[in-house]
Write an enzyme that holds these catalytic residues in place. Structure first.
Site, mmCIF file in Angstrom:
data_model
loop_
_atom_site.group_PDB
_atom_site.id
_atom_site.type_symbol
_atom_site.label_atom_id
_atom_site.label_comp_id
_atom_site.label_asym_id
_atom_site.label_seq_id
_atom_site.Cartn_x
_atom_site.Cartn_y
_atom_site.Cartn_z
ATOM 1 N N GLU A 193 0.832 -1.200 0.000
ATOM 2 C CA GLU A 193 0.000 0.000 0.000
ATOM 3 C C GLU A 193 0.868 1.252 0.000
ATOM 4 O O GLU A 193 0.457 2.303 -0.495
ATOM 5 C CB GLU A 193 -0.946 -0.004 1.209
ATOM 6 C CG GLU A 193 -2.092 0.992 1.087
ATOM 7 C CD GLU A 193 -3.157 0.811 2.154
ATOM 8 O OE1 GLU A 193 -4.240 0.294 1.832
ATOM 9 O OE2 GLU A 193 -2.891 1.181 3.323
ATOM 10 N N HIS A 218 6.664 -27.143 3.210
ATOM 11 C CA HIS A 218 5.875 -28.273 2.711
ATOM 12 C C HIS A 218 4.775 -27.807 1.766
ATOM 13 O O HIS A 218 3.838 -28.560 1.488
ATOM 14 C CB HIS A 218 5.278 -29.045 3.894
ATOM 15 C CG HIS A 218 6.319 -29.640 4.787
ATOM 16 N ND1 HIS A 218 6.844 -30.897 4.588
ATOM 17 C CD2 HIS A 218 6.969 -29.136 5.867
ATOM 18 C CE1 HIS A 218 7.758 -31.150 5.513
ATOM 19 N NE2 HIS A 218 7.852 -30.093 6.300
ATOM 20 N N LYS A 276 -13.897 1.386 -4.290
ATOM 21 C CA LYS A 276 -14.922 1.827 -3.333
ATOM 22 C C LYS A 276 -15.956 2.718 -4.013
ATOM 23 O O LYS A 276 -17.159 2.617 -3.740
ATOM 24 C CB LYS A 276 -14.269 2.576 -2.162
ATOM 25 C CG LYS A 276 -13.444 1.686 -1.248
ATOM 26 C CD LYS A 276 -13.147 2.330 0.093
ATOM 27 C CE LYS A 276 -12.267 3.533 0.000
ATOM 28 N NZ LYS A 276 -11.863 4.067 1.314
#
Length: 545
Positions: free
Chosen positions: A351, A382, A510
């Site tokens: 950000e 793994h 947004k």
């Protein structure tokens, strides 16, 4: 811009000279490499010897930093100059943890005085909860804390409370709600008793859609069970600057804790956003968290670049991104308490520096922030370490581990720590075809079969990594670790000539969500939707008729 700096062509030439050199050869020829490329600061150390660099690389990177006036720009941040140019704001998260008495004046505000006033209120409030003096509407002590926020109002507090669980109050259970899907808040509400729960609603504007939606759901649930809205005053507090909206919600203004525009969300855990941290850990441990960060601030501000941890990590990152063309960076903590650290750093780094426009408004012709990702190191071995060892991507790694053994877990930490060192060595050294073939023949495989299989057991090595070691997972060390990464991000932003302290990239989605939400709720919108979005809106509406 980076490509216009006088040292840039020197680094390009140097890269061509050493790009094929294998780190293992450097280690073989230089017995002092490990000790020379090792920096200790307080209880935190950095081994950066397993990087594709030599003394010339470092010399040129320090010259690059000088080309950018890095030292002067560090001072500008600490002194409160408005280095967040697009929002015309100072960047003073460092003031939140400052132990210095030299006041910082910002637009006629005494910054340290304001910060310490809020901290004093936070300490008094957290003491009242921890001691049991602050009671719920049925006079029960508080047992559960629910922090409702998102992004910087969630990730930092979640990460720190998880990392420092051993220091937490034994009576208190911490819950963090950020997702607006409804599942997370409802799952938490099922576990708690309204009479003994404190809700912290963290939103600077008190209008963040996700946070307010979750907070209103919690409010409705609480009122239905408590039977009276007046009880909200005992069970809800706010971290915000919008007094009017907080009061409309039903929260007493005395239970509102403020913070300031000079603190960005991803840098805010040191502020009132850290109220949940202080309640859980207590003021002594919160102070230690602040002190650890402050000591790292002073180190960053005063240490020469050659021994400056944030500067070294920042410049080494630039070396891989802009010269080796690395697109990705892995955070691999080897401690279960640090399991949320990678996603905290994801926000902090991406950000801040995920930008392509320079401070002058020009399109940048080079890469900036890499994709930052990670997981618990021992689990990752793994899962995706296969790609790191034998895949086609160059992905630098930060290994993070502690030296301190866990009590009542004999042998566990030795296994864990041996894996940290083994993985870093394997990434550096690798395994040649001849070594792989020899091992297979020694095991008795047929010669032709061994020759074929050996190709698949080659590790090219020369994969770079840093090893960050903390003596123990403690409040002061976590404070120093977070501040280290904050300043590393700053260094890279300076080199790339970008503003690391705005986040316009979060806005467009947004904005577009507003008319889509209107449509989903059955209201007509005048907004234009592409055919794909329109089709999916109709699909949702038809399913939910």
């Amino acid at each position: 811009m980076l490509t216009q700096l006088k040292t840039y062509p020197k680094l390009l030439k140097h890269y061509e000279e050493i790009k094929e050199v294998h780190m293992h050869d450097w280690f073989s020829k230089d017995k002092e490499r490990a000790s020379r490329y090792f920096v200790q600061f307080e209880s935190l150390s950095l081994d950066y010897s397993k990087n594709r660099l030599n003394d010339t690389t470092l010399k040129l990177l320090f010259e690059l930093a000088d080309d950018c006036s890095l030292k002067e720009k560090i001072e500008a941040m600490f002194k409160g100059e408005k280095i967040n140019t697009t929002e015309k704001r100072a960047v003073l998260h460092t003031a939140l943890r400052s132990l210095n008495d030299a006041e910082i004046l910002l637009d006629n505000m005494e910054v340290l005085k304001s910060v310490r006033s809020v901290l004093k209120r936070m300490r008094a409030f957290s003491d009242s909860v921890r001691s049991g003096k602050r009671l719920g509407y049925t006079n029960q002590v508080i047992t559960d804390i629910v922090n409702i926020g998102i992004g910087g109002s969630d990730l930092g507090a979640l990460m720190v409370c998880t990392a420092l669980k051993r220091y937490g109050h034994p009576r208190l259970k911490m819950h963090f709600v950020s997702n607006v899907d409804g599942t997370q808040i409802l799952d938490v509400l099922e576990k708690i008793n309204p009479a003994s729960t404190l809700f912290i609603v963290a939103s600077k504007t008190f209008s963040t859609q996700e946070t307010l939606t979750n907070a209103l759901t919690a409010r409705k649930w609480f009122v239905e069970r408590s039977g009276d809205e007046k009880h909200i005053a005992k069970h809800f507090v706010a971290v915000s600057t919008n007094k009017e909206a907080v009061q409309q919600f039903g929260i007493d203004e005395h239970n509102m804790f403020e913070f300031w525009d000079f603190v960005g969300g991803r840098y805010s855990l040191w502020s009132a956003i850290g109220l949940s941290i202080m309640i859980y850990l207590g003021k002594k441990n919160f102070n230690a968290l602040l002190k650890g960060a402050y000591l790292m601030d002073e180190h960053f501000r005063n240490a020469p670049f050659e021994s400056n941890l944030p500067v070294l990590m920042g410049l080494i990152g630039v070396w891989y991104i802009n010269f080796f063309q690395s697109k990705s960076h892995l955070i691999a903590p080897y401690d279960q308490y640090l399991r949320h650290f990678p996603k905290f750093i994801q926000q902090l780094d991406m950000e801040s520096n995920g930008k392509r426009i320079s401070k002058k408004g020009e399109t940048i012709p080079y890469d900036t922030c890499p994709v930052v990702w990670g997981d618990m190191g021992i689990n990752a071995q793994h899962a995706f370490f296969q790609l790191l060892h034998q895949g086609t991507h160059l992905i630098p790694i930060d290994f993070i581990a502690s030296l301190d053994k866990k009590p009542n877990a004999k042998g566990h930490h030795e296994i864990l720590f041996s894996n940290v060192l083994a993985q870093a060595q394997a990434f550096m050294k690798g395994k040649s075809y001849e070594e792989a073939l020899g091992e297979l023949l020694f095991k008795g495989l047929d010669k032709d079969e061994a020759k074929d299989l050996a190709h698949h057991r080659v590790f090219f090595g020369n994969r770079p990594s840093n090893i960050l070691l903390l003596e123990k997972i403690s409040p002061s060390n976590i404070g120093a670790l977070v501040a280290l990464y904050e300043h590393k991000v700053f260094v890279q932003g300076v080199i790339w000539d970008i503003n690391s302290f705005d986040q316009w990239g979060v806005e467009l989605g947004k904005e577009l969500a507003v008319p889509i939400l209107q449509e989903l709720e059955g209201h007509k919108s005048n907004a234009y939707f592409d055919s794909s979005t329109k089709h999916l809106i109709e699909l949702y509406k038809n399913y939910n008729q």
